[in-house]
Design an enzyme around this catalytic site. Structure first.
Site, PDB file in Angstrom:
ATOM      1  N   CYS A  22       0.842  -1.183   0.000  1.00  0.00           N
ATOM      2  CA  CYS A  22       0.000   0.000   0.000  1.00  0.00           C
ATOM      3  C   CYS A  22       0.887   1.246   0.000  1.00  0.00           C
ATOM      4  O   CYS A  22       2.064   1.198   0.381  1.00  0.00           O
ATOM      5  CB  CYS A  22      -0.869   0.030   1.254  1.00  0.00           C
ATOM      6  SG  CYS A  22      -2.061  -1.318   1.374  1.00  0.00           S
ATOM      7  N   GLU A  33       0.898   3.655   2.013  1.00  0.00           N
ATOM      8  CA  GLU A  33       1.414   3.984   3.353  1.00  0.00           C
ATOM      9  C   GLU A  33       2.732   3.261   3.615  1.00  0.00           C
ATOM     10  O   GLU A  33       3.645   3.816   4.221  1.00  0.00           O
ATOM     11  CB  GLU A  33       0.395   3.591   4.435  1.00  0.00           C
ATOM     12  CG  GLU A  33      -0.878   4.395   4.409  1.00  0.00           C
ATOM     13  CD  GLU A  33      -1.998   3.721   3.605  1.00  0.00           C
ATOM     14  OE1 GLU A  33      -1.702   3.057   2.588  1.00  0.00           O
ATOM     15  OE2 GLU A  33      -3.163   3.870   4.013  1.00  0.00           O
ATOM     16  N   ARG A  35     -11.092  10.073  -5.395  1.00  0.00           N
ATOM     17  CA  ARG A  35     -11.768   9.324  -4.332  1.00  0.00           C
ATOM     18  C   ARG A  35     -11.588   9.940  -2.954  1.00  0.00           C
ATOM     19  O   ARG A  35     -12.216   9.509  -1.991  1.00  0.00           O
ATOM     20  CB  ARG A  35     -11.290   7.865  -4.310  1.00  0.00           C
ATOM     21  CG  ARG A  35     -11.810   7.062  -5.485  1.00  0.00           C
ATOM     22  CD  ARG A  35     -11.390   5.604  -5.396  1.00  0.00           C
ATOM     23  NE  ARG A  35      -9.966   5.458  -5.692  1.00  0.00           N
ATOM     24  CZ  ARG A  35      -9.185   4.533  -5.143  1.00  0.00           C
ATOM     25  NH1 ARG A  35      -9.677   3.694  -4.264  1.00  0.00           N
ATOM     26  NH2 ARG A  35      -7.905   4.465  -5.470  1.00  0.00           N
ATOM     27  N   CYS A  68      -1.926  -2.026   7.191  1.00  0.00           N
ATOM     28  CA  CYS A  68      -1.223  -0.751   7.392  1.00  0.00           C
ATOM     29  C   CYS A  68      -1.453  -0.213   8.801  1.00  0.00           C
ATOM     30  O   CYS A  68      -0.536   0.359   9.401  1.00  0.00           O
ATOM     31  CB  CYS A  68      -1.659   0.264   6.354  1.00  0.00           C
ATOM     32  SG  CYS A  68      -1.010  -0.111   4.715  1.00  0.00           S
ATOM     33  N   TYR A  94      -3.120  -5.843  18.940  1.00  0.00           N
ATOM     34  CA  TYR A  94      -1.943  -6.674  19.153  1.00  0.00           C
ATOM     35  C   TYR A  94      -0.736  -5.770  18.983  1.00  0.00           C
ATOM     36  O   TYR A  94      -0.612  -5.075  17.967  1.00  0.00           O
ATOM     37  CB  TYR A  94      -1.915  -7.792  18.113  1.00  0.00           C
ATOM     38  CG  TYR A  94      -0.645  -8.600  18.111  1.00  0.00           C
ATOM     39  CD1 TYR A  94      -0.496  -9.684  18.966  1.00  0.00           C
ATOM     40  CD2 TYR A  94       0.396  -8.278  17.263  1.00  0.00           C
ATOM     41  CE1 TYR A  94       0.666 -10.434  18.968  1.00  0.00           C
ATOM     42  CE2 TYR A  94       1.576  -9.016  17.265  1.00  0.00           C
ATOM     43  CZ  TYR A  94       1.700 -10.085  18.111  1.00  0.00           C
ATOM     44  OH  TYR A  94       2.849 -10.825  18.118  1.00  0.00           O
ATOM     45  N   TRP A 115       3.123  -5.961  18.588  1.00  0.00           N
ATOM     46  CA  TRP A 115       4.166  -6.933  18.265  1.00  0.00           C
ATOM     47  C   TRP A 115       5.289  -6.916  19.294  1.00  0.00           C
ATOM     48  O   TRP A 115       5.732  -7.962  19.763  1.00  0.00           O
ATOM     49  CB  TRP A 115       4.708  -6.626  16.864  1.00  0.00           C
ATOM     50  CG  TRP A 115       5.748  -7.585  16.394  1.00  0.00           C
ATOM     51  CD1 TRP A 115       5.539  -8.822  15.840  1.00  0.00           C
ATOM     52  CD2 TRP A 115       7.161  -7.403  16.450  1.00  0.00           C
ATOM     53  NE1 TRP A 115       6.740  -9.409  15.544  1.00  0.00           N
ATOM     54  CE2 TRP A 115       7.748  -8.566  15.898  1.00  0.00           C
ATOM     55  CE3 TRP A 115       7.977  -6.377  16.887  1.00  0.00           C
ATOM     56  CZ2 TRP A 115       9.124  -8.725  15.791  1.00  0.00           C
ATOM     57  CZ3 TRP A 115       9.356  -6.529  16.788  1.00  0.00           C
ATOM     58  CH2 TRP A 115       9.919  -7.701  16.244  1.00  0.00           C
TER      59      TRP A 115
HETATM   60 ZN   LIG Z   1      -2.715  -0.809   3.516  1.00  0.00          ZN
END
Ligand SMILES: [Zn+2]
Length: 138
Positions: free
Chosen positions: A56, A58, A84, A93, A127, A129
């Site tokens: 993506c 990002e 958009r 992401c 979560y 990591w």
């Molecule tokens: Zn993404």
């Protein structure tokens, strides 16, 4: 606990929108992202779509920023091609942003609904990591 609303970084949205409008092309590049580093600079990038899981926008902007020495991203926004507008980050992401930049803000929404949210608001009961890595040195 409610914190005061963070103003929307319109310059950052405009930077992503400009890249989406002028550089997004075909099916490979359909999303632009812009990130602001703590030092004030803006870094932009496009996604690199591929059915095997191309990144993506990002994620590409995180790498592009690092390549320019911008490691402390404070705000992120993504804008879609074909007018958009602002597009919220996908689940992957959101997790990457949370793990790499736990205090980053993300701009979401369009029109009157446009706002700036901490990434933790986009991923409640998340979560983390780093919380699940061994403290032992390899
Ligand atoms: Zn993404």
């Amino acid at each position: 606990m409610t914190r005061p609303a963070t103003p929307v970084d319109h310059e950052l949205v405009d930077a992503a929108a400009e890249i989406a409008r002028t550089r997004a092309r075909g099916e490979l590049h359909t999303m632009a992202a812009a990130a602001r580093d703590r030092d004030g600079r803006i870094v932009t990038a496009l996604n690199a779509y591929h059915f095997t899981g191309g990144p993506c926008a990002e994620l590409v902007v995180i790498g592009a920023a690092a390549a320019q020495g911008a490691y402390d991203l404070v705000t992120m926004v993504a804008v879609g091609d074909r007018e958009r507008g602002v597009v919220p980050p996908c689940g992957r992401c959101r997790q990457v942003l949370l793990d790499c930049f736990p205090s980053i803000d993300v701009i979401v929404g369009n029109g009157a609904a446009r706002r700036t949210l901490p990434v933790t608001d986009l991923l409640p009961a998340s979560y983390v990591w780093a919380d699940h890595q061994s403290d032992e040195q390899a």
